[in-house]
Motif scaffolding. Structure first.
Motif, PDB file in Angstrom:
ATOM      1  N   LEU A  14      16.252  25.109  -2.152  1.00 32.47           N
ATOM      2  CA  LEU A  14      14.919  25.317  -1.583  1.00 32.47           C
ATOM      3  C   LEU A  14      14.410  24.109  -0.800  1.00 32.47           C
ATOM      4  O   LEU A  14      13.632  24.257   0.147  1.00 32.47           O
ATOM      5  CB  LEU A  14      13.922  25.641  -2.712  1.00 32.47           C
ATOM      6  N   ASP A  15      14.837  22.915  -1.197  1.00 35.32           N
ATOM      7  CA  ASP A  15      14.277  21.707  -0.594  1.00 35.32           C
ATOM      8  C   ASP A  15      15.158  20.536  -0.995  1.00 35.32           C
ATOM      9  O   ASP A  15      15.951  20.615  -1.944  1.00 35.32           O
ATOM     10  CB  ASP A  15      12.841  21.513  -1.122  1.00 35.32           C
ATOM     11  N   ASP A  16      15.046  19.441  -0.287  1.00 31.87           N
ATOM     12  CA  ASP A  16      15.659  18.184  -0.699  1.00 31.87           C
ATOM     13  C   ASP A  16      14.739  17.054  -0.248  1.00 31.87           C
ATOM     14  O   ASP A  16      14.003  17.196   0.722  1.00 31.87           O
ATOM     15  CB  ASP A  16      17.067  18.022  -0.125  1.00 31.87           C
ATOM     16  N   PHE A  17      14.753  15.970  -0.978  1.00 31.93           N
ATOM     17  CA  PHE A  17      13.886  14.843  -0.632  1.00 31.93           C
ATOM     18  C   PHE A  17      14.480  13.553  -1.174  1.00 31.93           C
ATOM     19  O   PHE A  17      15.323  13.564  -2.073  1.00 31.93           O
ATOM     20  CB  PHE A  17      12.470  15.050  -1.174  1.00 31.93           C
ATOM     21  N   LYS A  18      14.029  12.431  -0.617  1.00 30.21           N
ATOM     22  CA  LYS A  18      14.477  11.109  -1.035  1.00 30.21           C
ATOM     23  C   LYS A  18      13.386  10.470  -1.880  1.00 30.21           C
ATOM     24  O   LYS A  18      12.201  10.639  -1.606  1.00 30.21           O
ATOM     25  CB  LYS A  18      14.788  10.251   0.184  1.00 30.21           C
ATOM     26  N   MET A  19      13.805   9.755  -2.887  1.00 31.84           N
ATOM     27  CA  MET A  19      12.843   9.143  -3.808  1.00 31.84           C
ATOM     28  C   MET A  19      13.315   7.738  -4.177  1.00 31.84           C
ATOM     29  O   MET A  19      14.493   7.529  -4.453  1.00 31.84           O
ATOM     30  CB  MET A  19      12.719  10.021  -5.060  1.00 31.84           C
ATOM     31  N   MET A  20      12.406   6.802  -4.165  1.00 31.34           N
ATOM     32  CA  MET A  20      12.704   5.435  -4.585  1.00 31.34           C
ATOM     33  C   MET A  20      12.145   5.237  -5.986  1.00 31.34           C
ATOM     34  O   MET A  20      10.976   5.522  -6.251  1.00 31.34           O
ATOM     35  CB  MET A  20      12.087   4.419  -3.624  1.00 31.34           C
ATOM     36  N   GLY A  21      12.987   4.794  -6.904  1.00 29.97           N
ATOM     37  CA  GLY A  21      12.559   4.540  -8.270  1.00 29.97           C
ATOM     38  C   GLY A  21      12.926   3.146  -8.703  1.00 29.97           C
ATOM     39  O   GLY A  21      13.451   2.348  -7.912  1.00 29.97           O
ATOM     40  N   GLU A  22      12.696   2.845  -9.958  1.00 26.85           N
ATOM     41  CA  GLU A  22      12.934   1.485 -10.448  1.00 26.85           C
ATOM     42  C   GLU A  22      14.420   1.116 -10.457  1.00 26.85           C
ATOM     43  O   GLU A  22      14.776  -0.061 -10.481  1.00 26.85           O
ATOM     44  CB  GLU A  22      12.354   1.314 -11.850  1.00 26.85           C
ATOM     45  N   ASN A  23      15.298   2.138 -10.430  1.00 30.89           N
ATOM     46  CA  ASN A  23      16.734   1.870 -10.380  1.00 30.89           C
ATOM     47  C   ASN A  23      17.319   1.994  -8.980  1.00 30.89           C
ATOM     48  O   ASN A  23      18.531   1.865  -8.793  1.00 30.89           O
ATOM     49  CB  ASN A  23      17.478   2.827 -11.324  1.00 30.89           C
ATOM     50  N   GLY A  24      16.452   2.286  -7.995  1.00 37.26           N
ATOM     51  CA  GLY A  24      16.928   2.386  -6.627  1.00 37.26           C
ATOM     52  C   GLY A  24      16.633   3.740  -5.997  1.00 37.26           C
ATOM     53  O   GLY A  24      15.724   4.458  -6.408  1.00 37.26           O
ATOM     54  N   PHE A  25      17.462   4.072  -5.039  1.00 31.72           N
ATOM     55  CA  PHE A  25      17.253   5.239  -4.181  1.00 31.72           C
ATOM     56  C   PHE A  25      17.937   6.479  -4.775  1.00 31.72           C
ATOM     57  O   PHE A  25      19.073   6.421  -5.229  1.00 31.72           O
ATOM     58  CB  PHE A  25      17.833   4.913  -2.804  1.00 31.72           C
ATOM     59  N   HIS A  26      17.216   7.611  -4.763  1.00 34.77           N
ATOM     60  CA  HIS A  26      17.758   8.869  -5.276  1.00 34.77           C
ATOM     61  C   HIS A  26      17.593   9.970  -4.223  1.00 34.77           C
ATOM     62  O   HIS A  26      16.521  10.115  -3.632  1.00 34.77           O
ATOM     63  CB  HIS A  26      17.034   9.316  -6.555  1.00 34.77           C
ATOM     64  N   MET A  27      18.658  10.717  -3.993  1.00 35.70           N
ATOM     65  CA  MET A  27      18.637  11.870  -3.080  1.00 35.70           C
ATOM     66  C   MET A  27      18.520  13.122  -3.945  1.00 35.70           C
ATOM     67  O   MET A  27      19.472  13.505  -4.621  1.00 35.70           O
ATOM     68  CB  MET A  27      19.925  11.908  -2.263  1.00 35.70           C
ATOM     69  N   CYS A  28      17.358  13.763  -3.953  1.00 43.16           N
ATOM     70  CA  CYS A  28      17.063  14.844  -4.892  1.00 43.16           C
ATOM     71  C   CYS A  28      17.186  16.222  -4.236  1.00 43.16           C
ATOM     72  O   CYS A  28      16.886  16.389  -3.054  1.00 43.16           O
ATOM     73  CB  CYS A  28      15.661  14.680  -5.467  1.00 43.16           C
ATOM     74  N   VAL A  34      24.110  18.846  -0.125  1.00 40.07           N
ATOM     75  CA  VAL A  34      23.048  19.427   0.705  1.00 40.07           C
ATOM     76  C   VAL A  34      23.646  20.101   1.941  1.00 40.07           C
ATOM     77  O   VAL A  34      23.263  21.213   2.307  1.00 40.07           O
ATOM     78  CB  VAL A  34      22.023  18.350   1.116  1.00 40.07           C
ATOM     79  N   ALA A  35      24.621  19.440   2.576  1.00 37.72           N
ATOM     80  CA  ALA A  35      25.255  20.021   3.768  1.00 37.72           C
ATOM     81  C   ALA A  35      25.931  21.351   3.437  1.00 37.72           C
ATOM     82  O   ALA A  35      25.819  22.328   4.188  1.00 37.72           O
ATOM     83  CB  ALA A  35      26.257  19.035   4.357  1.00 37.72           C
ATOM     84  N   LEU A  36      26.639  21.388   2.313  1.00 32.54           N
ATOM     85  CA  LEU A  36      27.301  22.621   1.893  1.00 32.54           C
ATOM     86  C   LEU A  36      26.281  23.726   1.610  1.00 32.54           C
ATOM     87  O   LEU A  36      26.441  24.872   2.041  1.00 32.54           O
ATOM     88  CB  LEU A  36      28.138  22.352   0.637  1.00 32.54           C
ATOM     89  N   LEU A  37      25.214  23.379   0.913  1.00 32.52           N
ATOM     90  CA  LEU A  37      24.202  24.365   0.547  1.00 32.52           C
ATOM     91  C   LEU A  37      23.402  24.839   1.759  1.00 32.52           C
ATOM     92  O   LEU A  37      22.976  25.995   1.820  1.00 32.52           O
ATOM     93  CB  LEU A  37      23.272  23.786  -0.522  1.00 32.52           C
ATOM     94  N   ARG A  38      23.212  23.954   2.721  1.00 32.63           N
ATOM     95  CA  ARG A  38      22.525  24.381   3.957  1.00 32.63           C
ATOM     96  C   ARG A  38      23.387  25.366   4.725  1.00 32.63           C
ATOM     97  O   ARG A  38      22.865  26.323   5.328  1.00 32.63           O
ATOM     98  CB  ARG A  38      22.187  23.159   4.815  1.00 32.63           C
ATOM     99  N   CYS A  39      24.693  25.155   4.703  1.00 33.64           N
ATOM    100  CA  CYS A  39      25.605  26.115   5.321  1.00 33.64           C
ATOM    101  C   CYS A  39      25.489  27.463   4.623  1.00 33.64           C
ATOM    102  O   CYS A  39      25.418  28.511   5.276  1.00 33.64           O
ATOM    103  CB  CYS A  39      27.044  25.606   5.243  1.00 33.64           C
TER     104      CYS A  39
END
Length: 378
Positions: free
Chosen positions: A96-110, A73-78
């Motif tokens: 275009l966007d990034d978001f955090k999501m919690m699922g049954e296997n844990g945390f995902h940075m999308c 994300v940092a590279l792409l924001r640059c």
């Protein structure tokens, strides 16, 4: 987006289970899976706010994957920031966007990207025997090199994984949206990014006007800053630069080596280097041997100054585990194996050789490659 299946054991951490119709972040409705790798899945989604298709990359759960996604994300924001400043960089995929999501296997940075077409690999599958038409090869290489020049000079980013799977096709917004909609509505296709020869998608691309197709560099998941490499092990093997094979510190010239390999493969349908392990030698040994066979002896001052020199060489220029080499030339390979005319070979080889210079500091830059006469010749 496409996801590359890396070699080796799959990492720990779980994929987020997704069903068609699921909605990410109260906004992105999953339509079809575009790709699945050891590190992430990528889904074609409908953005219900903007009313357009997007590609959502969902990394596996776990701290290491979250950190890698945050680096991406940092590279792409640059990249996005420099695009706005320079009005350039149109040949790099857009975040275009990034978001955090919690699922049954844990945390995902999308991560959310613009939706593009399939990869260059998909298109090459329909031309495997003879390579892509040279006018399209030249146009695509111009766009790849322009993207790399932007990454290297404006963003100070090394891509580290230039290969056909990471070059994506697109054909203009309205045409593309209709194209993707047709695919989504078709029960025959469930995978845009990974097509075998003769597949429905590939045939439709093959019969379109090739010269209307543009390309963009995608997947900065392995990329790094020029001043802060993240890993010593970079690049997919056939496209791996000699300095990386031998353990030298690398920089932007490593991307140029990969681009030279990409150019040869696009133009001929075959990998420039396709190393294989043997009974008494490794795949890396074979790779170094094939490079020497094609490009000549590695100068002692280069070979013996590098960190893994003792792994490959018994003395200057002599390989430890492979004694019999079969020297060949790029010109000879193109004429004898691929039936090129000698008149057609010389300009192409003149373009390729500077991308494959052994010493990274002597290798052509993206800007210098763009100025080569072969790229602009009819």
């Amino acid at each position: 987006m496409s996801v590359t299946l890396p070699s080796g054991n799959a990492p720990t951490g779980g994929h987020h289970p997704v069903q068609e119709g699921d909605v990410f972040n109260m906004r992105y409705q999953a339509l079809r899976k575009l790709g699945c790798g050891a590190f992430a899945t990528v889904w074609l989604c409908h953005d219900t706010r903007r009313k357009k298709h997007v590609a959502v990359k969902v990394p596996r759960s776990g701290e290491s994957f979250a950190e890698a996604a945050q680096d991406e994300v940092a590279l792409l924001r640059c990249v996005s920031s420099m695009k706005k400043k320079d009005r350039a960089g149109e040949n790099i995929v857009c975040l275009l966007d990034d978001f955090k999501m919690m699922g049954e296997n844990g945390f995902h940075m999308c991560l959310v990207f613009e939706a593009l077409g399939p990869s260059l690999r998909s298109l090459m599958g329909n031309y495997a025997a003879q390579g892509l038409p040279l006018p399209f090869v030249k146009k695509s290489l111009q766009q790849v090199l322009a993207g790399l020049h932007f990454l290297h000079k404006r963003c100070r980013i090394i891509h580290t994984d230039i290969k056909p799977e990471n070059i994506l096709l697109y054909v203009g917004d309205k045409t593309l949206q209709k194209f993707l909609s047709d695919i989504v509505d078709s029960s025959q296709r469930t995978d845009l990014g990974l097509k075998g020869p003769g597949g429905d998608l590939g045939n439709r691309l093959e019969h379109s006007d090739l010269m209307s197709i543009e390309v963009k560099i995608a997947d900065l998941g392995s990329a790094c800053w020029t001043y802060k490499p993240f890993s010593k092990e970079i690049q997919t093997q056939p496209y791996r630069a000699l300095e990386v094979l031998l353990g030298l510190d690398y920089g932007t010239p490593a991307d140029i080596w990969s681009t030279g390999c990409l150019a040869f493969e696009m133009a001929t349908g075959e990998c420039l280097f396709d190393p294989r392990p043997g009974k008494y030698f490794s795949r890396d040994d074979d790779h170094v041997a094939r490079i020497i066979e094609l490009l000549g002896r590695i100068p002692p001052q280069i070979a013996l100054s590098w960190k893994k020199s003792t792994k490959f060489f018994s003395r200057p220029g002599a390989l430890l585990r492979i004694s019999r080499l079969q020297p060949r030339s790029l010109c000879g390979v193109l004429v004898e194996r691929h039936n090129w005319t000698r008149a057609g070979v010389a300009p192409f080889v003149s373009f390729l050789l500077p991308t494959l210079e052994y010493a990274p500091e002597k290798r052509a830059t993206a800007a210098q490659c763009l100025q080569h006469a072969w790229l602009s010749s009819p």
